[in-house]
Write a protein that holds these residues in place. Structure first.
Motif, PDB file in Angstrom:
ATOM      1  N   LYS A   1      52.332  14.969  -3.087  1.00 21.51           N
ATOM      2  CA  LYS A   1      51.769  15.769  -3.831  1.00 21.51           C
ATOM      3  C   LYS A   1      51.699  17.607  -3.457  1.00 21.51           C
ATOM      4  N   PRO A   2      51.966  17.583  -1.984  1.00 20.67           N
ATOM      5  CA  PRO A   2      52.137  19.138  -1.917  1.00 20.67           C
ATOM      6  C   PRO A   2      53.391  19.951  -2.430  1.00 20.67           C
ATOM      7  N   TYR A   3      54.692  18.825  -2.954  1.00 22.76           N
ATOM      8  CA  TYR A   3      55.579  19.620  -3.316  1.00 22.76           C
ATOM      9  C   TYR A   3      55.498  19.710  -4.952  1.00 22.76           C
ATOM     10  N   PHE A   4      54.290  19.474  -5.609  1.00 21.11           N
ATOM     11  CA  PHE A   4      53.878  19.558  -7.008  1.00 21.11           C
ATOM     12  C   PHE A   4      53.174  20.756  -7.254  1.00 21.11           C
ATOM     13  N   THR A   5      53.538  21.434  -8.148  1.00 17.39           N
ATOM     14  CA  THR A   5      52.550  22.867  -8.407  1.00 17.39           C
ATOM     15  C   THR A   5      52.448  22.891  -9.809  1.00 17.39           C
ATOM     16  N   SER A   6      51.081  23.295 -10.074  1.00 19.53           N
ATOM     17  CA  SER A   6      50.692  23.505 -11.373  1.00 19.53           C
ATOM     18  C   SER A   6      49.957  24.987 -11.656  1.00 19.53           C
ATOM     19  N   ARG A   7      50.213  25.653 -12.748  1.00 20.56           N
ATOM     20  CA  ARG A   7      49.737  26.800 -12.962  1.00 20.56           C
ATOM     21  C   ARG A   7      48.247  26.705 -13.650  1.00 20.56           C
ATOM     22  N   VAL A   8      47.917  25.438 -14.330  1.00 22.44           N
ATOM     23  CA  VAL A   8      46.827  25.408 -14.906  1.00 22.44           C
ATOM     24  C   VAL A   8      45.638  25.171 -14.338  1.00 22.44           C
ATOM     25  N   GLN A   9      45.338  24.458 -13.128  1.00 24.49           N
ATOM     26  CA  GLN A   9      44.410  24.649 -12.218  1.00 24.49           C
ATOM     27  C   GLN A   9      43.909  25.880 -11.694  1.00 24.49           C
ATOM     28  N   ASN A  10      45.068  26.478 -11.263  1.00 20.90           N
ATOM     29  CA  ASN A  10      45.129  27.867 -10.692  1.00 20.90           C
ATOM     30  C   ASN A  10      44.378  28.927 -11.548  1.00 20.90           C
ATOM     31  N   TYR A  11      44.984  28.830 -12.944  1.00 19.05           N
ATOM     32  CA  TYR A  11      44.375  29.644 -13.732  1.00 19.05           C
ATOM     33  C   TYR A  11      42.914  29.399 -14.262  1.00 19.05           C
ATOM     34  N   LEU A  12      42.411  28.193 -14.374  1.00 21.05           N
ATOM     35  CA  LEU A  12      40.946  28.142 -14.529  1.00 21.05           C
ATOM     36  C   LEU A  12      40.114  28.555 -13.446  1.00 21.05           C
ATOM     37  N   ASP A  13      40.428  28.131 -12.267  1.00 23.02           N
ATOM     38  CA  ASP A  13      39.812  28.725 -11.146  1.00 23.02           C
ATOM     39  C   ASP A  13      39.714  30.183 -10.997  1.00 23.02           C
ATOM     40  N   MET A  14      40.891  30.914 -11.423  1.00 21.36           N
ATOM     41  CA  MET A  14      40.905  32.137 -11.295  1.00 21.36           C
ATOM     42  C   MET A  14      39.928  32.817 -12.457  1.00 21.36           C
ATOM     43  N   ALA A  15      40.433  32.358 -13.728  1.00 19.90           N
ATOM     44  CA  ALA A  15      39.470  32.878 -14.998  1.00 19.90           C
ATOM     45  C   ALA A  15      37.940  32.791 -14.571  1.00 19.90           C
ATOM     46  N   GLN A  16      37.753  31.693 -14.213  1.00 21.99           N
ATOM     47  CA  GLN A  16      36.053  31.583 -13.795  1.00 21.99           C
ATOM     48  C   GLN A  16      35.545  32.473 -12.877  1.00 21.99           C
ATOM     49  N   ALA A  17      36.421  32.616 -11.748  1.00 16.46           N
ATOM     50  CA  ALA A  17      35.955  33.577 -10.825  1.00 16.46           C
ATOM     51  C   ALA A  17      36.010  34.992 -11.313  1.00 16.46           C
ATOM     52  N   ASN A  18      37.021  35.338 -11.827  1.00 14.71           N
ATOM     53  CA  ASN A  18      37.046  36.614 -12.617  1.00 14.71           C
ATOM     54  C   ASN A  18      36.088  36.793 -13.637  1.00 14.71           C
ATOM     55  N   SER A  19      35.879  36.075 -14.431  1.00 10.00           N
ATOM     56  CA  SER A  19      34.809  36.334 -15.424  1.00 10.00           C
ATOM     57  C   SER A  19      33.460  36.408 -14.739  1.00 10.00           C
ATOM     58  N   LEU A  20      33.120  35.608 -14.001  1.00  8.83           N
ATOM     59  CA  LEU A  20      31.774  35.701 -13.188  1.00  8.83           C
ATOM     60  C   LEU A  20      31.728  37.091 -12.718  1.00  8.83           C
ATOM     61  N   ALA A  21      32.855  37.479 -11.773  1.00  8.10           N
ATOM     62  CA  ALA A  21      32.548  38.945 -11.092  1.00  8.10           C
ATOM     63  C   ALA A  21      32.462  40.101 -12.234  1.00  8.10           C
ATOM     64  N   LEU A  22      33.288  39.873 -13.450  1.00  8.89           N
ATOM     65  CA  LEU A  22      32.927  41.050 -14.574  1.00  8.89           C
ATOM     66  C   LEU A  22      31.734  40.868 -14.988  1.00  8.89           C
ATOM     67  N   PHE A  23      31.155  39.715 -15.265  1.00  8.82           N
ATOM     68  CA  PHE A  23      29.769  39.458 -15.746  1.00  8.82           C
ATOM     69  C   PHE A  23      28.779  39.827 -15.157  1.00  8.82           C
ATOM     70  N   ILE A  24      28.873  39.689 -13.687  1.00  4.67           N
ATOM     71  CA  ILE A  24      27.760  40.208 -12.768  1.00  4.67           C
ATOM     72  C   ILE A  24      28.029  41.727 -12.488  1.00  4.67           C
ATOM     73  N   GLY A  25      29.283  41.987 -12.277  1.00  8.45           N
ATOM     74  CA  GLY A  25      29.465  43.589 -12.122  1.00  8.45           C
ATOM     75  C   GLY A  25      29.266  44.383 -13.093  1.00  8.45           C
ATOM     76  N   ILE A  26      28.993  43.947 -14.426  1.00  6.63           N
ATOM     77  CA  ILE A  26      28.756  44.864 -15.520  1.00  6.63           C
ATOM     78  C   ILE A  26      27.268  45.330 -15.279  1.00  6.63           C
ATOM     79  N   PHE A  27      26.404  44.222 -15.094  1.00 10.21           N
ATOM     80  CA  PHE A  27      24.837  44.522 -14.706  1.00 10.21           C
ATOM     81  C   PHE A  27      24.553  45.508 -13.814  1.00 10.21           C
TER      82      PHE A  27
END
Length: 641
Positions: A504-530
């Motif tokens: 499994k370490p030799y298999f890579t996927s963009r999808v899960q990284n994207y979902l984690d990144m999108a979640q973190a960035n959306s939360l940071a943007l949402f909280i930072g706006i306030f």
């Protein structure tokens, strides 16, 4: 009349002074209460809400920021209010009110404002908390919505904390009031003001500090940011302080000596008053400028990361899924046909497939002191095959030459390989050397354990090397780009479930990284706006009630101007110009600071951030303009009344 009744009448009579402070306090309490509701929510505390612990830690940090900021904001506000009412306090004292009674009345006033602000803020917090929870549930991708709970602990911490904050600041200001004498209180607004003076040396020092700070920001990169950050911060803050305390006076005094400007229409009145107003309010304008710069920079940075992180992910993972296999026999990770079958069963369309075979060769660069750095050697034709799909410029590599391809942006400010550099490497016992044609930043295959970078060589030379290289040294890479890949997480997880644990370490996927990144960035943007909006509203409020604390003095001046023949239209023009300059000069100074901060951020990320920064600046400029219109309207009504 009882003291409580007198305090209520005083607050009601001075509502135009308190309104901006009151609304800012309500907003602070509301945001604090909403965050506290989530932090102490039973589902968050018990861990039943997915990924809530990540948000909880961020919100706890925000709570400290809000409370500390509120302390200094309320401290400044109360000090300004008491200063503006010294004449009123002097009259009360002259009519027989002793210091204890005066302090008691002021305490009642502060307590009334505190209690009403806390009550209204928590009421609005309860009203908007459900919307806040719904947004967080969407960002966290929870299966069920987050139910609203009226948490007693959140109520107690918010109400108790802010009431204590108001009381501590009130006691501090009452101590300052106790030392004032009656004559000082009565004549507080009548003391003559000296003509503001300035030092050309300090004006020059301001320009030198700002120029040096801006220059260091422009040349900042990943290799020197640690050394330059605090130096830039110190120089810009120092330069901004002297810009207001010395430079503003120098500019307006210079305008007074320019007869073509000074004696034109109502400029004489406008400039003469601004000489004193800018000097008197220099520290306030300095604080607002720095606060505006912080808000714009922080908001812009969050917004840049929100949008740019997707681009970086696509650079590092050019295919939706990819995996590498050592050797040419069998498929220890997965047979590519099995992936095609899974995609067909799940009705996921493959946009393109990319396969390459190469050999990992060791190399060393002058900027990385290590001996185990390696790159996958592949032919130029394979690079051009992907370049055609990605609309990159094709390459041509001659015999004995090589081109270095790095999947990450060049944030160090220099290339690992310049054109003409010599690279020495080997395959087993076979040593080789290449003349480098330079370096380009592209991702050919997903970054993984074995593959980090690529070495592009001539096709004929590549075939000769592959023919003489044992199969055990060769590495095969398979990449699959999927259509609508953001919504293929279930399919990708199905593929991963069929891979042996050790592979499994030799298999890579963009999808899960994207979902984690999108979640973190959306939360940071949402909280930072306030937080950003809170700071920005507070900055505008400080300017708002600063104008109203000097209202009585200005009314006397404008009454005199009306008596000598100034028309209401001319009076409105003078007031509009003065309020506009005081509102927008700090914003423009903060914007200039933020622009150089964006330049430094662009250097660090090796990408242009201007389109994102200008969006943030435009939005906050619109908010500042609305604040200016409201302040001008309220102030004009009081002056012309």
């Amino acid at each position: 009349m009882k003291y409580r009744q007198l305090a209520i009448k005083n607050v009601a009579g001075n509502w135009h002074q308190y309104i901006a402070f009151f609304l800012s306090s309500v907003f602070s309490v509301m945001i604090f209460f909403i965050y506290a509701e989530f932090i102490f929510h039973p589902g968050v505390v018990n861990g039943t809400i997915r990924a809530a612990d990540k948000v909880r830690n961020g919100l706890i940090a925000c709570e400290y920021i809000i409370f500390i900021f509120s302390f200094f904001f309320v401290l400044y506000s109360n000090s300004a209010f008491i200063k503006s009412r010294k004449k009123e306090f002097g009259l009360f004292t002259l009519l027989g009110m002793n210091h204890w009674q005066l302090k008691r009345m002021v305490w009642y006033e502060s307590s009334i404002i505190a209690l009403v602000s806390i009550a209204v803020g928590m009421a609005f917090g309860s009203l908007f908390a459900k919307l806040f929870f719904m947004t967080l549930a969407e960002l966290l991708k929870t299966n069920d919505p987050i139910p609203f709970r009226f948490v007693p602990k959140a109520v107690g911490i918010t109400a108790g904390g802010f009431f204590l904050l108001f009381q501590v600041i009130t006691l501090f200001n009452l101590f300052r009031l106790r030392r004032s004498k009656i004559i000082d209180l009565l004549q507080a607004a009548k003391k003559p003001k000296n003509v503001p003076a300035f030092s050309w040396f300090l004006v020059l020092l301001s320009l030198i500090c700002l120029g040096t700070g801006y220059y260091l920001a422009c040349i900042s990169n990943m290799s020197n940011i640690v050394k330059t950050f605090f130096v830039v911060l110190f120089l810009v803050i120092t330069g901004t302080y002297f810009l207001y305390t010395q430079g503003s006076t120098a500019i307006f005094r210079k305008l007074q000596r320019m007869k073509s400007v000074y004696y034109k229409q109502t400029h004489l009145i406008t400039i003469s008053q601004l000489v004193f107003k800018m000097k008197d309010n220099a520290r306030l304008l300095f604080a607002v400028s720095i606060l505006s710069a912080v808000v714009l920079t922080a908001s812009g940075t969050i917004y840049v990361f929100y949008h740019d992180s997707r681009s970086q992910l696509l650079e590092q993972y050019p295919q939706t899924i990819g995996y590498e296999e050592q050797g040419m026999e069998g498929h220890p990770v997965m047979d590519p046909q099995r992936i095609r079958d899974i995609m067909r069963q799940d009705k996921v369309q493959i946009e393109y497939e990319f396969e390459m075979t190469g050999v990992a060769v060791p190399f060393q660069v002058k900027y990385i002191n290590t001996t185990d750095t390696s790159a996958l050697m592949i032919p130029a034709s394979k690079y051009n095959e992907l370049a055609e799909r990605k609309a990159w410029k094709p390459v041509k590599v001659e015999e004995g030459h090589a081109l270095f391809v790095f999947p990450y942006r060049n944030i160090l400010g220099h290339d690992f390989f310049a054109k003409g550099d010599l690279l020495e490497t080997s395959i087993g016992e076979h040593k080789m050397s290449f003349e480098m044609d330079g370096q380009i930043e592209h991702g050919l295959g997903n970054t993984s354990i074995r593959i980090r970078s690529f070495l592009i060589i001539n096709d004929e030379h590549y075939r000769q090397l592959m023919d003489s290289t044992p199969d055990a040294f060769k590495i095969r890479y398979y990449g699959f780009e999927l259509k609508n890949w953001e919504r293929t997480n279930d399919t990708v997880n199905r593929v991963i479930s069929e891979i042996d644990l050790e592979q499994k370490p030799y298999f890579t996927s963009r999808v899960q990284n994207y979902l984690d990144m999108a979640q973190a960035n959306s939360l940071a943007l949402f909280i930072g706006i306030f937080i950003s909006v809170l700071f920005f509203i507070a900055a505008g409020s400080m300017i708002y009630f600063k104008w109203f604390t000097e209202l009585q003095e200005d009314q006397a001046v404008y009454r005199s101007l009306r008596k000598i023949g100034m028309t209401p239209a001319e009076l409105k023009r003078v007031i509009t110009t003065q309020i506009g300059l005081v509102f927008f000069i700090p914003f423009m100074v903060g914007t200039v600071h933020a622009c150089f901060a964006f330049k430094a951020l662009g250097n660090l990320l090796a990408v242009s951030v201007w389109k994102y920064g200008l969006v943030v600046i435009g939005l906050f400029f619109f908010m500042q303009y609305l604040y200016f219109i409201l302040t001008r309207y309220a102030y004009m009504r009081r002056i012309l009344k």
